[in-house]
Design a protein around this motif. Structure first.
Motif, mmCIF file in Angstrom:
data_model
loop_
_atom_site.group_PDB
_atom_site.id
_atom_site.type_symbol
_atom_site.label_atom_id
_atom_site.label_comp_id
_atom_site.label_asym_id
_atom_site.label_seq_id
_atom_site.Cartn_x
_atom_site.Cartn_y
_atom_site.Cartn_z
ATOM 1 N N GLU A 251 0.726 -1.496 0.000
ATOM 2 C CA GLU A 251 0.028 0.023 -0.023
ATOM 3 C C GLU A 251 1.199 1.674 0.172
ATOM 4 O O GLU A 251 0.970 2.313 -0.336
ATOM 5 C CB GLU A 251 -0.620 -0.214 1.328
ATOM 6 C CG GLU A 251 -1.727 -0.957 1.236
ATOM 7 C CD GLU A 251 -2.697 -1.751 2.117
ATOM 8 O OE1 GLU A 251 -2.633 -0.594 2.949
ATOM 9 O OE2 GLU A 251 -3.613 -2.306 2.470
ATOM 10 N N LYS A 252 2.342 1.429 0.596
ATOM 11 C CA LYS A 252 2.874 2.377 0.818
ATOM 12 C C LYS A 252 3.197 2.627 -0.721
ATOM 13 O O LYS A 252 3.681 3.759 -1.479
ATOM 14 C CB LYS A 252 3.411 2.247 2.051
ATOM 15 C CG LYS A 252 5.430 3.292 1.956
ATOM 16 C CD LYS A 252 4.270 4.633 2.674
ATOM 17 C CE LYS A 252 5.226 6.016 2.218
ATOM 18 N NZ LYS A 252 4.419 7.013 2.914
ATOM 19 N N LEU A 253 3.766 1.548 -1.239
ATOM 20 C CA LEU A 253 4.595 1.410 -2.458
ATOM 21 C C LEU A 253 3.481 2.056 -3.091
ATOM 22 O O LEU A 253 4.194 3.663 -4.002
ATOM 23 C CB LEU A 253 4.874 -0.068 -3.070
ATOM 24 C CG LEU A 253 5.870 0.326 -4.814
ATOM 25 C CD1 LEU A 253 7.089 0.524 -4.513
ATOM 26 C CD2 LEU A 253 5.837 -1.380 -5.599
ATOM 27 N N GLU A 254 2.203 2.037 -3.479
ATOM 28 C CA GLU A 254 1.619 2.278 -4.377
ATOM 29 C C GLU A 254 0.950 4.159 -4.218
ATOM 30 O O GLU A 254 1.372 4.839 -5.277
ATOM 31 C CB GLU A 254 0.400 1.792 -4.335
ATOM 32 C CG GLU A 254 0.409 0.818 -4.635
ATOM 33 C CD GLU A 254 -1.468 -0.672 -4.440
ATOM 34 O OE1 GLU A 254 -2.381 0.439 -3.894
ATOM 35 O OE2 GLU A 254 -1.118 -1.611 -4.784
ATOM 36 N N GLU A 255 1.289 4.493 -2.958
ATOM 37 C CA GLU A 255 0.556 5.471 -2.668
ATOM 38 C C GLU A 255 2.059 6.759 -2.714
ATOM 39 O O GLU A 255 2.332 7.950 -3.717
ATOM 40 C CB GLU A 255 0.686 5.659 -0.786
ATOM 41 C CG GLU A 255 0.927 7.103 -0.271
ATOM 42 C CD GLU A 255 0.803 7.295 1.379
ATOM 43 O OE1 GLU A 255 1.110 8.459 1.854
ATOM 44 O OE2 GLU A 255 0.707 6.272 1.580
ATOM 45 N N VAL A 256 3.670 5.967 -2.714
ATOM 46 C CA VAL A 256 4.569 6.565 -3.342
ATOM 47 C C VAL A 256 4.412 7.157 -4.784
ATOM 48 O O VAL A 256 4.598 7.769 -5.478
ATOM 49 C CB VAL A 256 5.839 6.173 -2.388
ATOM 50 C CG1 VAL A 256 6.960 6.960 -3.039
ATOM 51 C CG2 VAL A 256 5.689 6.020 -1.113
ATOM 52 N N VAL A 257 4.081 5.894 -5.204
ATOM 53 C CA VAL A 257 4.522 5.652 -6.806
ATOM 54 C C VAL A 257 3.653 6.659 -7.809
ATOM 55 O O VAL A 257 3.718 7.920 -8.367
ATOM 56 C CB VAL A 257 4.412 4.256 -7.382
ATOM 57 C CG1 VAL A 257 4.343 4.546 -9.179
ATOM 58 C CG2 VAL A 257 5.624 3.564 -7.085
ATOM 59 N N LYS A 258 1.874 6.675 -6.944
ATOM 60 C CA LYS A 258 1.186 7.690 -7.673
ATOM 61 C C LYS A 258 0.629 8.880 -7.130
ATOM 62 O O LYS A 258 0.576 10.090 -7.700
ATOM 63 C CB LYS A 258 -0.451 7.315 -7.274
ATOM 64 C CG LYS A 258 -1.351 5.422 -7.408
ATOM 65 C CD LYS A 258 -2.124 4.954 -6.888
ATOM 66 C CE LYS A 258 -2.443 3.624 -7.705
ATOM 67 N NZ LYS A 258 -3.757 3.583 -7.142
ATOM 68 N N ALA A 259 2.275 9.561 -6.322
ATOM 69 C CA ALA A 259 2.482 10.774 -5.482
ATOM 70 C C ALA A 259 3.354 11.485 -6.244
ATOM 71 O O ALA A 259 2.885 12.439 -6.419
ATOM 72 C CB ALA A 259 2.387 10.894 -4.462
ATOM 73 N N SER A 260 4.174 10.370 -7.428
ATOM 74 C CA SER A 260 5.467 10.362 -7.963
ATOM 75 C C SER A 260 4.470 11.171 -9.508
ATOM 76 O O SER A 260 3.792 10.873 -10.419
ATOM 77 C CB SER A 260 6.103 9.658 -8.269
ATOM 78 O OG SER A 260 7.409 10.092 -9.388
ATOM 79 N N PRO A 261 5.426 12.806 -10.078
ATOM 80 C CA PRO A 261 4.752 12.714 -11.299
ATOM 81 C C PRO A 261 5.547 12.214 -12.232
ATOM 82 O O PRO A 261 5.526 12.062 -13.781
ATOM 83 C CB PRO A 261 5.051 14.436 -11.751
ATOM 84 C CG PRO A 261 5.897 14.640 -10.553
ATOM 85 C CD PRO A 261 6.333 13.880 -9.898
ATOM 86 N N LEU A 262 6.383 11.627 -11.872
ATOM 87 C CA LEU A 262 7.176 10.282 -13.365
ATOM 88 C C LEU A 262 6.437 8.811 -13.419
ATOM 89 O O LEU A 262 7.103 8.992 -14.431
ATOM 90 C CB LEU A 262 9.053 10.248 -12.543
ATOM 91 C CG LEU A 262 9.235 11.447 -11.647
ATOM 92 C CD1 LEU A 262 10.991 11.229 -10.926
ATOM 93 C CD2 LEU A 262 9.852 11.806 -12.998
ATOM 94 N N TRP A 263 5.416 9.168 -12.143
ATOM 95 C CA TRP A 263 4.895 8.013 -13.545
ATOM 96 C C TRP A 263 3.785 8.385 -14.257
ATOM 97 O O TRP A 263 3.763 8.994 -14.166
ATOM 98 C CB TRP A 263 3.763 7.345 -12.252
ATOM 99 C CG TRP A 263 3.792 6.025 -12.164
ATOM 100 C CD1 TRP A 263 4.204 4.514 -12.696
ATOM 101 C CD2 TRP A 263 2.153 5.341 -11.314
ATOM 102 N NE1 TRP A 263 3.081 3.714 -12.600
ATOM 103 C CE2 TRP A 263 1.982 3.789 -11.632
ATOM 104 C CE3 TRP A 263 0.828 6.479 -10.993
ATOM 105 C CZ2 TRP A 263 1.106 3.675 -11.529
ATOM 106 C CZ3 TRP A 263 -0.295 5.578 -11.384
ATOM 107 C CH2 TRP A 263 -0.139 4.388 -10.948
ATOM 108 N N ASN A 264 3.987 7.061 -14.941
ATOM 109 C CA ASN A 264 2.564 7.343 -16.415
ATOM 110 C C ASN A 264 1.254 6.324 -16.354
ATOM 111 O O ASN A 264 1.207 6.569 -17.138
ATOM 112 C CB ASN A 264 3.608 6.324 -17.838
ATOM 113 C CG ASN A 264 4.367 5.140 -17.503
ATOM 114 O OD1 ASN A 264 3.361 4.375 -16.067
ATOM 115 N ND2 ASN A 264 4.300 4.749 -18.615
ATOM 116 N N GLY A 265 2.013 5.992 -15.575
ATOM 117 C CA GLY A 265 0.465 5.228 -14.925
ATOM 118 C C GLY A 265 0.088 3.877 -15.242
ATOM 119 O O GLY A 265 -1.389 3.827 -15.305
ATOM 120 N N GLU A 266 0.698 3.414 -15.366
ATOM 121 C CA GLU A 266 0.217 1.881 -16.396
ATOM 122 C C GLU A 266 0.508 1.118 -15.133
ATOM 123 O O GLU A 266 -0.407 -0.093 -14.636
ATOM 124 C CB GLU A 266 1.020 1.682 -17.082
ATOM 125 C CG GLU A 266 1.093 2.725 -18.740
ATOM 126 C CD GLU A 266 1.678 2.615 -19.985
ATOM 127 O OE1 GLU A 266 2.630 1.422 -19.938
ATOM 128 O OE2 GLU A 266 1.482 3.392 -20.731
#
Length: 334
Positions: A251-266
């Motif tokens: 859950e923490k990984l998803e929170e960190v990744v989704k909050a980053s502008p570098l993630w492309n959402g895939e």
């Protein structure tokens, strides 16, 4: 008269080049002016030389010189034409967009074919200039008897050059690499910066430059991270204690990744990929638009997850367990 003929030729050529953009037409007008004037002047000299009061020997030498200059001017015009058309074609494609796959493919073809065309034009031009000289023609005729042996010797000597030229043609057609592709060659990660007729320049991530022969990309395996798309999946590994709460970590990984502008959402997931004697191996996957962004995203996720584990679950960090026994305590008998 020279300027009149030049004007007519330039008008005709401009009509043929009406499809060029304004920058291409301006470049054509600017770069063709002096080669055209030089070529027209040499043509007029070829026709006027017989009418001049010159001796036979002087007329012959002037004729050879003028023909050589005319061939040189023609070669210059052809090289200029290749450069003008290549530049005009290159301006049609933009590299400063997120999805530049088609632009990189076209620009690579233009760049490689331009260099090969210029090399062929120069080779043919120099050969034609030499063949206008009678002494060279006689040498050429005398060498025909030993052409077989000379061909074998030249073929062996020119093998590296010919191999790279043929490899350049293959690269332009099949395109295993393109300009600005991200590749791993000889264990080094970098971008394709330039493709010439004989070698490729790779810009390494730390600004070094690796020079690789064109034939390398035909004969040896290498990694191309942007062959079909610039998007890429990055991975981060953690070695943690067996007491780590996997679901909370996910859950923490998803929170960190989704909050980053570098993630492309895939892609974003976490899995336990291995278990060792002291720790378990946990892998996180996350995707980004480009490989540099994927690298930054991986570093960001690794740092934030370690900080979170230190603050919330310090006991989940790797530990070494030891059992302390009293010397006087009897040992268990198996």
């Amino acid at each position: 008269m020279t300027f009149g003929v030049e004007r007519l030729l330039r008008i005709a050529l401009r009509r043929l080049l009406a499809r060029l953009d304004k920058a291409g037409r301006d470049q054509f007008s600017r770069r063709f002016r002096w080669p055209l004037r030089f070529a027209i002047a040499t043509i007029l000299l070829i026709f006027l030389t017989p009418a001049l009061p010159l001796g036979e020997r002087a007329e012959a030498w002037i004729g050879y010189t003028v023909r050589i200059l005319w061939i040189a001017a023609l070669g210059s015009i052809l090289v200029t034409a290749v450069n003008v058309f290549a530049d005009a074609s290159r301006r049609r494609f933009r590299m400063d967009v997120a999805d530049n796959l088609e632009a990189r493919r076209r620009i690579t073809q233009i760049q490689v074919l331009r260099r090969i065309s210029i090399a062929i034009i120069i080779l043919v031009t120099v050969g034609a200039m030499l063949m206008t000289i009678p002494a060279v023609q006689r040498i050429g005729v005398s060498l025909l008897a030993s052409a077989g042996i000379a061909g074998i010797v030249l073929g062996i000597a020119a093998r590296p050059v010919l191999t790279n030229i043929l490899a350049g043609i293959q690269l332009a057609l099949t395109q295993p690499i393109r300009v600005d592709d991200v590749v791993i060659v000889e264990g080094e990660w970098g971008w394709i910066e330039e493709i010439t007729t004989t070698y490729v320049v790779i810009r390494i991530w730390d600004w070094r430059r690796m020079i690789v022969p064109l034939s390398y990309f035909i004969e040896k395996p290498f990694q191309n991270w942007t062959r079909t798309s610039a998007s890429i999946i990055g991975s981060v590994f953690w070695h943690v204690d067996y007491t780590v709460p996997i679901e909370a970590m996910r859950e923490k990984l998803e929170e960190v990744v989704k909050a980053s502008p570098l993630w492309n959402g895939e892609v974003c997931n976490l899995q336990v990929t291995d278990s060792k004697a002291q720790t378990v191996e946990v892998r996180g996957l996350m995707s980004a638009r480009t490989s540099p962004e994927a690298w930054d995203l991986r570093c960001q996720v690794r740092e934030k997850m370690i900080t979170w584990l230190q603050a919330e679950y310090p006991d989940a960090l790797p530990r070494i367990r030891a059992e302390m026994l009293d010397r006087d305590e009897p040992r268990p008998i198996a």
